[in-house]
Design a protein around this motif. Structure first.
Motif, PDB file in Angstrom:
ATOM      1  N   PRO A   7     -24.172  -5.340  22.303  1.00 14.60           N
ATOM      2  CA  PRO A   7     -24.423  -6.266  21.194  1.00 14.60           C
ATOM      3  C   PRO A   7     -25.457  -7.338  21.535  1.00 14.60           C
ATOM      4  O   PRO A   7     -26.226  -7.764  20.674  1.00 14.60           O
ATOM      5  CB  PRO A   7     -23.069  -6.911  20.921  1.00 14.60           C
ATOM      6  N   VAL A   8     -25.486  -7.760  22.787  1.00 14.51           N
ATOM      7  CA  VAL A   8     -26.453  -8.785  23.194  1.00 14.51           C
ATOM      8  C   VAL A   8     -27.872  -8.237  23.118  1.00 14.51           C
ATOM      9  O   VAL A   8     -28.783  -8.895  22.604  1.00 14.51           O
ATOM     10  CB  VAL A   8     -26.123  -9.295  24.617  1.00 14.51           C
ATOM     11  N   THR A  10     -28.897  -5.665  21.328  1.00 18.44           N
ATOM     12  CA  THR A  10     -29.214  -5.417  19.916  1.00 18.44           C
ATOM     13  C   THR A  10     -29.615  -6.707  19.212  1.00 18.44           C
ATOM     14  O   THR A  10     -30.620  -6.749  18.493  1.00 18.44           O
ATOM     15  CB  THR A  10     -28.013  -4.776  19.207  1.00 18.44           C
ATOM     16  N   ALA A  11     -28.845  -7.762  19.414  1.00 16.17           N
ATOM     17  CA  ALA A  11     -29.158  -9.048  18.780  1.00 16.17           C
ATOM     18  C   ALA A  11     -30.485  -9.597  19.291  1.00 16.17           C
ATOM     19  O   ALA A  11     -31.272 -10.153  18.515  1.00 16.17           O
ATOM     20  CB  ALA A  11     -28.046 -10.049  19.033  1.00 16.17           C
ATOM     21  N   ALA A  12     -30.765  -9.443  20.579  1.00 20.51           N
ATOM     22  CA  ALA A  12     -32.032  -9.927  21.132  1.00 20.51           C
ATOM     23  C   ALA A  12     -33.212  -9.194  20.504  1.00 20.51           C
ATOM     24  O   ALA A  12     -34.225  -9.810  20.159  1.00 20.51           O
ATOM     25  CB  ALA A  12     -32.041  -9.763  22.646  1.00 20.51           C
ATOM     26  N   GLY A  13     -33.094  -7.886  20.336  1.00 19.89           N
ATOM     27  CA  GLY A  13     -34.172  -7.128  19.689  1.00 19.89           C
ATOM     28  C   GLY A  13     -34.396  -7.547  18.257  1.00 19.89           C
ATOM     29  O   GLY A  13     -35.530  -7.687  17.799  1.00 19.89           O
ATOM     30  N   LEU A  61     -21.864   2.887  13.191  1.00 18.03           N
ATOM     31  CA  LEU A  61     -23.088   2.260  12.700  1.00 18.03           C
ATOM     32  C   LEU A  61     -23.616   1.148  13.607  1.00 18.03           C
ATOM     33  O   LEU A  61     -24.829   1.073  13.824  1.00 18.03           O
ATOM     34  CB  LEU A  61     -22.895   1.733  11.278  1.00 18.03           C
ATOM     35  N   PRO A  62     -22.777   0.286  14.185  1.00 21.87           N
ATOM     36  CA  PRO A  62     -23.336  -0.730  15.091  1.00 21.87           C
ATOM     37  C   PRO A  62     -24.105  -0.122  16.268  1.00 21.87           C
ATOM     38  O   PRO A  62     -25.125  -0.652  16.686  1.00 21.87           O
ATOM     39  CB  PRO A  62     -22.108  -1.503  15.569  1.00 21.87           C
ATOM     40  N   PHE A  69     -32.740  -0.791  17.516  1.00 18.21           N
ATOM     41  CA  PHE A  69     -33.311  -2.083  17.893  1.00 18.21           C
ATOM     42  C   PHE A  69     -33.534  -2.256  19.393  1.00 18.21           C
ATOM     43  O   PHE A  69     -34.292  -3.117  19.792  1.00 18.21           O
ATOM     44  CB  PHE A  69     -32.449  -3.235  17.362  1.00 18.21           C
ATOM     45  N   TRP A  70     -32.895  -1.470  20.244  1.00 18.35           N
ATOM     46  CA  TRP A  70     -33.130  -1.623  21.684  1.00 18.35           C
ATOM     47  C   TRP A  70     -34.577  -1.359  22.059  1.00 18.35           C
ATOM     48  O   TRP A  70     -35.154  -2.112  22.840  1.00 18.35           O
ATOM     49  CB  TRP A  70     -32.217  -0.727  22.494  1.00 18.35           C
TER      50      TRP A  70
END
Length: 91
Positions: A7-8, A10-13, A61-62, A69-70
């Motif tokens: 998740p980190v 993904t959120a960063a991307g 889906l996540p 996004f990675w």
């Protein structure tokens, strides 16, 4: 460890691409929007038809969003390094 890191990353991307779209100008802004355009195309072509056919077909889906996004992290790093550096508002 993967479940904590995924998740980190993904959120960063997502955030880095968003910062690029909001703050950069010119060609750099267009290139920073590419990850979001890819997600929109993926949603329209694959995700929406699959979910309409079988609602439980994308339970992960996540992770699918993470997979999309990675790669935006190294992509955004290349854009940030190669984009023109100017003192004015245009670049």
């Amino acid at each position: 460890m993967f479940l904590l890191l995924a998740p980190v990353v993904t959120a960063a991307g997502m955030l880095w691409a968003l910062v690029g779209v909001l703050n950069w100008r010119g060609r750099s802004r267009v290139l920073a929007a590419v990850p979001f355009v890819a997600i929109l195309v993926y949603s329209a072509v694959v995700l929406v038809p699959d979910v309409l056919e079988v609602p439980s077909s994308h339970n992960l889906l996540p992770f699918e969003l993470g997979i999309w996004f990675w790669p935006s992290l190294p992509y955004m790093a290349v854009i940030a390094v190669t984009r023109p550096k100017t003192l004015g508002p245009e670049d």
